[in-house]
Design an enzyme around this catalytic site. Structure first.
Site, short mmCIF file in Angstrom:
data_model
loop_
_atom_site.label_atom_id
_atom_site.label_comp_id
_atom_site.label_asym_id
_atom_site.label_seq_id
_atom_site.Cartn_x
_atom_site.Cartn_y
_atom_site.Cartn_z
N ASP A 69 -19.23 52.58 11.63
CA ASP A 69 -20.65 52.25 11.78
C ASP A 69 -21.53 53.23 11.01
O ASP A 69 -22.53 53.70 11.52
CB ASP A 69 -21.01 52.20 13.27
CG ASP A 69 -22.29 51.40 13.53
OD1 ASP A 69 -22.73 50.68 12.62
OD2 ASP A 69 -22.84 51.51 14.64
N GLY A 112 -31.44 53.02 21.44
CA GLY A 112 -30.55 52.13 20.70
C GLY A 112 -30.18 50.96 21.56
O GLY A 112 -30.71 50.80 22.66
N GLY A 113 -29.31 50.12 21.06
CA GLY A 113 -28.89 48.95 21.79
C GLY A 113 -28.22 49.32 23.10
O GLY A 113 -28.35 48.64 24.10
N PHE A 114 -27.50 50.43 23.10
CA PHE A 114 -26.68 50.75 24.25
C PHE A 114 -27.07 52.06 24.91
O PHE A 114 -26.45 52.46 25.88
CB PHE A 114 -25.21 50.86 23.83
CG PHE A 114 -24.69 49.65 23.14
CD1 PHE A 114 -24.86 48.41 23.71
CD2 PHE A 114 -24.06 49.74 21.92
CE1 PHE A 114 -24.39 47.27 23.09
CE2 PHE A 114 -23.58 48.62 21.29
CZ PHE A 114 -23.75 47.38 21.87
N LEU A 136 -36.22 60.60 22.56
CA LEU A 136 -36.20 60.76 21.10
C LEU A 136 -36.02 59.42 20.42
O LEU A 136 -36.51 59.19 19.32
CB LEU A 136 -35.04 61.67 20.68
CG LEU A 136 -35.17 63.14 20.99
CD1 LEU A 136 -33.87 63.87 20.67
CD2 LEU A 136 -36.31 63.73 20.17
N GLY A 137 -35.27 58.55 21.04
CA GLY A 137 -35.03 57.26 20.43
C GLY A 137 -34.23 56.38 21.36
O GLY A 137 -33.66 56.84 22.34
N VAL A 147 -31.73 58.27 23.81
CA VAL A 147 -31.49 59.67 23.52
C VAL A 147 -32.70 60.50 23.95
O VAL A 147 -33.84 60.16 23.63
CB VAL A 147 -31.22 59.88 22.01
CG1 VAL A 147 -30.92 61.34 21.73
CG2 VAL A 147 -30.06 59.02 21.56
N LYS A 167 -27.58 61.89 25.05
CA LYS A 167 -27.49 60.45 24.88
C LYS A 167 -27.02 59.85 26.20
O LYS A 167 -25.96 60.19 26.71
CB LYS A 167 -26.49 60.15 23.77
CG LYS A 167 -26.22 58.68 23.52
CD LYS A 167 -25.50 58.55 22.20
CE LYS A 167 -24.65 57.29 22.13
NZ LYS A 167 -23.85 57.29 20.90
#
Ligand SMILES: *[C@@H]1O[C@H](CO)[C@@H](O)[C@H](O)[C@H]1NC(C)=O
Ligand SMILES: *[C@@H]1O[C@H](CO)[C@@H](O)[C@H](O)[C@H]1NC(C)=O
Ligand SMILES: *[C@@H]1O[C@H](CO)[C@@H](O)[C@H](O)[C@H]1NC(C)=O
Ligand SMILES: *[C@@H]1O[C@H](CO)[C@@H](O)[C@H](O)[C@H]1NC(C)=O
Ligand SMILES: *[C@@H]1O[C@H](CO)[C@@H](O)[C@H](O)[C@H]1NC(C)=O
Ligand SMILES: *[C@@H]1O[C@H](CO)[C@@H](O)[C@H](O)[C@H]1NC(C)=O
Ligand SMILES: *[C@@H]1O[C@H](CO)[C@@H](O)[C@H](O)[C@H]1NC(C)=O
Length: 847
Positions: free
Chosen positions: A664, A543-545, A540-541, A548, A562
């Site tokens: 955040d 991120g930096g860490f 789905l996506g 997902v 995730k």
């Protein structure tokens, strides 16, 4: 029978009495002899006390107990001369000996171990026995200051003084190091060691001590090292460490409720003055003159006497309380995890690193920082992710130091970076994925690529945030062992599953029950199953860490999984993972994304959430042009989303009467359901403020553009940090512009700055045209007025001083009536979810 018995008793008692009397007379005459000797010894004095009575117990300044033993001699301030006889040690009932401020000379004698108070300051005693304190377990108060003793160091025998409350030895010729054991005396409240020749640092053994008054100022040779231990000396009321060579930053003093006098002047302290010092509730006097303190000139409360002569520190500007430029802030954040090195503090002057004087390690051209060159500077500590905010930097040279920790993945976002040299340090961990054209120099870091440094390191942990302290080394050891043992298995498994995914497509294992009631832990196999072995197609996506994945359980329920990147499976990752689980298992709210389970399986860390089909707010706000079928959000929807977010965060802030802080908040962490209602997600950076406090200090994390200025400058977080970020999100909703928009001219890149300028310049009705997102239809007066109210709320939330910002409850109160004016428009939930950019848990913008 009775009489003889009685007679025997009387005679026995009599004898006993006789013996006792003889003993007492002997002892008494012994004390008498000693006292006569004492009288003779000090008889040269003009103001000799009236010591003529044959019964010494009647002498002035002398007290006896009922057994006629001397218990106290108090002959201070009598202008006495002469010296003290060694026979004083025979006064074995003596508790108090005071002879301060006289002209007594010669060797100071040993005294009996019955002694409780020893007050002999301001005399001319030329020595004191090395073993004076041996066995002195009754001694409570010692004042031996200002005597011309020969050089001596604090003897081990002082350890015997377990009852000590006051130890004062100013100018008493001590040398060597201040011993650790001062911290171990349970009743010690006053420790005064001024004007001696002590060297070295404040011993770490003082941590947790009961000391209230600490004087170590004015050492002839100067104490050095850091003041870190003061952070754990929370009983302190007074700190005088002035006139030494202490370096490093002023520690966090937020637990020092009683501290009223802080004298740090004439040292080499560096770094930003912590808010905790300015916020000390009892502070009356503070001296900071002649250090190398950096950052904004601190502003103290009225009523505090401040000694901070202008120009004697390295503050970025002379006006108190004014923030530094963003470039200076970024560089200070870089220096922080390096312990604010002295050489930087000495060289970094003013508020413009590219202005008049050259800043050590900083190379500028045209007002921009082109290179950061910290080569071979003997630096230790960690690499700050804040380097990434220096977006003009092309070369980042950190080689040949003693840097520990990992390479922050944030650095991959530096748009112009051409070279990163970290060779010859002690870094470990996965190297983040830089652009292909960035020249990486990693040699000479034996542990780079490994999950853990091989040798045990005492790497400084600059994160003093509440949750961080819970690091359980046992857990870490277990995790490490498990990782090592299962590494082979994991690699095999990864390859095998990936192959399986590619080759056999949608093969499924037996469809499992996803979550057993009451049990949030989900086996890894189950999650592999529902995500098709973490198949690319399910992403789905990223991120930096983390990545997902979409998953679907056997009953058709969609979930989001995730999966932490392997770089985040280390210690720090574990902390954030646990933080997120901890928050989400407590926090249940319709505007917070619900955690459905997690998996902590060897080197895998996975979180399972409810699935939010419409993806992130940032997708709808900024990326709608790039995707087919997406339309810009109507103003009414934006309002509803804003209110949802405000409600979710308000709940978080007051959760169970505690303050959770998200840290955040940003559009990519706000997820939308098919009804376009919003939920806040990503709780990896959440911090819990301890019960008795309103703020905590942490390593700065979060996302540039959304960081409150005081947080970026000091690491101090309160709920107002979230309010600020929320204000930025409101500004983004009003304007359709991103928090940091590099396509704008320099002075407009930072949305908050631009927005607030616009708000001030266009106070009247003209503000809308220039500021409002062109996709918003401003058709009626109602829209116009609600836009203007939200714009004003946004400005309020982004006030530079945290106390000027409202709390989330206020935001809810402002937004709710606006939303209720609207009937929600017809839902359109036909949008598909595949291929969306779900930006999860980024800590930097991904422009
Ligand atoms: C002081 O004591 C010394 C000897 O101990 C003696 O000779 C002298 O007379 C005394 N002086 C006075 C004033 O008592
Ligand atoms: C006291 O002095 C001796 C000799 O200089 C030295 O070895 C010792 O370490 C000192 N002790 C302390 C506590 O500094
Ligand atoms: C402190 O000073 C001593 C010399 O007095 C020196 O040997 C030592 O390295 C210094 N320590 C630090 C931490 O600067
Ligand atoms: C403060 O105390 C904590 C807990 O006892 C300890 O882990 C830490 O190292 C101490 N810090 C300093 C600077 O002494
Ligand atoms: C510390 O500051 C106070 C208040 O300004 C001042 O009175 C005092 O003299 C200063 N102490 C030193 C040692 O400079
Ligand atoms: C701050 O004040 C000092 C001393 O008054 C002066 O030398 C210095 O130039 C000033 N710095 C700035 C940035 O104004
Ligand atoms: C790293 O630290 C060690 C001692 O801790 C020192 O010997 C060495 O010179 C340092 N290396 C660099 C490159 O500064």
């Amino acid at each position: 029978m009775e009489k003889p018995h009685g007679s025997f008793g009387v005679s026995f008692s009599y004898r006993l009495l006789l013996i006792l009397s003889i003993m007492i007379v002997l002892a008494q005459s012994q004390d008498a002899d000693v006292m006569n000797i004492l009288r003779d010894a000090i008889n040269g004095s003009t103001s000799l006390p009236q010591w003529s009575d044959s019964d010494f117990c009647k002498w002035s300044h002398v007290r006896c107990n009922s057994a006629k033993r001397v218990v106290s001699i108090q002959i201070g301030n009598l202008n006495l001369k002469g010296s003290l006889p060694k026979e004083l040690s025979k006064l074995t009932e003596l508790r108090r000996f005071e002879c301060q401020s006289n002209g007594l000379t010669g060797a100071f004698p040993s005294l009996p171990t019955s002694l409780q108070n020893l007050i002999i300051y301001h005399n001319g005693f030329t020595s004191i026995p090395q073993d004076f304190f041996k066995g002195m377990s009754n001694l409570q108060k010692v004042r031996i200051d200002f005597n011309p003793f020969p050089r001596w160091n604090v003897t081990e025998t002082l350890r015997d003084c377990v009852a000590i409350q006051t130890f004062s030895a100013d100018k008493a010729s001590f040398f060597g190091e201040i011993p650790d054991f001062f911290g171990a005396f349970p009743g010690l409240t006053t420790l005064s060691l001024r004007f001696n020749q002590f060297v070295g640092g404040l011993p770490s053994g003082l941590s947790g001590s009961s000391i209230e008054y600490l004087w170590v100022n004015g050492q002839e040779i100067k104490l050095n090292g850091t003041l870190a231990v003061l952070q754990n000396m929370t009983s302190l009321k007074l700190i005088w460490v002035n006139g030494n060579a202490f370096s490093g930053p002023i520690p966090d003093l937020s637990n020092h409720d009683q501290l009223f006098d802080v004298n740090l002047r004439d040292n080499q302290l560096t770094g930003v003055v912590p808010l905790s010092l300015m916020a000390l509730p009892s502070l009356q006097v503070v001296n900071l003159t002649n250090n190398l303190l950096q950052g904004p000139t601190p502003k103290f409360k009225t009523g505090v006497s401040v000694d901070m002569i202008e120009g004697t520190n390295q503050f970025c500007r002379n006006e108190t309380g004014q923030p530094c430029s963003s470039m200076v802030n970024a560089l200070l954040s870089v220096a922080e995890p390096l312990g604010y090195p002295l050489k930087f503090a000495q060289s970094w002057k003013g508020n413009d690193p590219c202005g008049g004087s050259t800043w050590l390690g900083i190379v500028c051209a045209g007002g921009n920082i082109l290179a950061v060159n910290f080569q071979n500077m003997g630096l230790s500590g960690t690499i700050s992710p804040s380097l990434a905010s220096l977006t003009s930097v092309r070369r980042l040279l950190l080689d040949n130091n003693n840097l520990t920790g990992t390479i922050p993945s944030e650095l991959t976002s530096m748009p112009l970076l051409q070279e990163l040299d970290v060779s010859n340090n002690r870094l470990y961990g996965k190297v983040p994925a830089f652009r292909k054209d960035v020249a990486l120099k990693l040699g000479g870091n034996p542990d780079i690529g490994k999950d853990k440094p091989s040798a045990p390191l005492s790497a400084p942990d600059s994160d003093s945030g509440g949750n961080g302290k819970k690091n359980n080394s046992a857990v870490i050891v277990v995790v490490v062992v498990v990782i090592v043992v299962l590494l082979g298995v994991a690699i095999w498994g990864f390859i095998w599953f990936n192959r399986k995914c590619k080759h056999s497509g949608k093969s499924q294992g037996p469809t499992p029950i996803l979550v057993e009631a009451g049990n949030m832990a989900i086996p890894l196999q189950v999650l592999r199953g529902v995500t098709n072995n973490f198949c690319e197609e399910n992403i789905l996506g990223r991120g930096g860490f983390s990545t997902v994945y979409r998953g679907e359980s056997h009953d058709g329920t969609k979930i989001a999984v995730k999966r932490m990147e392997s770089g985040m499976r280390g210690e720090k990752g574990l902390r954030e993972f646990e933080a997120e689980i901890a928050v989400l298992t407590k926090a249940r709210h319709k505007h917070l994304v619900a955690l459905q389970g997690y998996c902590l399986d060897a080197n895998e860390r996975l979180l399972v959430y409810e699935y939010m089909p419409q993806g992130t707010l940032s997708r709808h706000l900024f990326s709608w042009k790039d995707e087919e079928g997406l339309k810009p959000l109507e103003w009414t929807r934006r309002l509803t989303i804003a209110l949802d977010v405000a409600r979710g965060v308000e709940y978080l802030h007051g959760l169970a009467q505690r303050n959770f802080i998200h840290r955040d908040l940003k559009p990519s962490n706000i997820l939308l359901g098919d009804d376009m209602r919003a939920k806040v997600s990503d709780f990896g950076l959440v911090r819990l403020v301890p019960e008795d406090k309103t703020s905590i200090e942490t390593r700065v994390a979060g996302t540039f553009g959304y960081l409150a200025p005081e947080y970026a400058a000091t690491g101090r977080v309160t709920t107002k940090v979230d309010v600020y970020s929320f204000g930025v999100i409101l500004m983004e909703m009003v304007t359709g512009r991103r928090a940091l928009d590099n396509s704008q001219p320099e002075e407009n890149i930072h949305l908050v700055t631009w927005f607030r300028r616009m708000l001030i310049n266009n106070k009247d009705d003209a503000f809308q045209e220039a500021m409002i997102d062109p996709t918003i239809e401003v058709s009626d007066q109602e829209t116009r007025s609600s836009l203007s109210i939200v714009a004003e709320l946004a400005g309020h939330c982004c006030a530079s001083e945290p106390y000027q910002r409202p709390d989330m409850g206020h935001a809810v109160n402002v937004l709710a009536p606006l939303v209720e004016n609207w009937k929600p428009a017809e839902e359109n939930s036909n949008d598909t979810i595949s291929g969306i950019h779900l930006e999860m848990s980024l800590t930097l913008p991904r422009e």
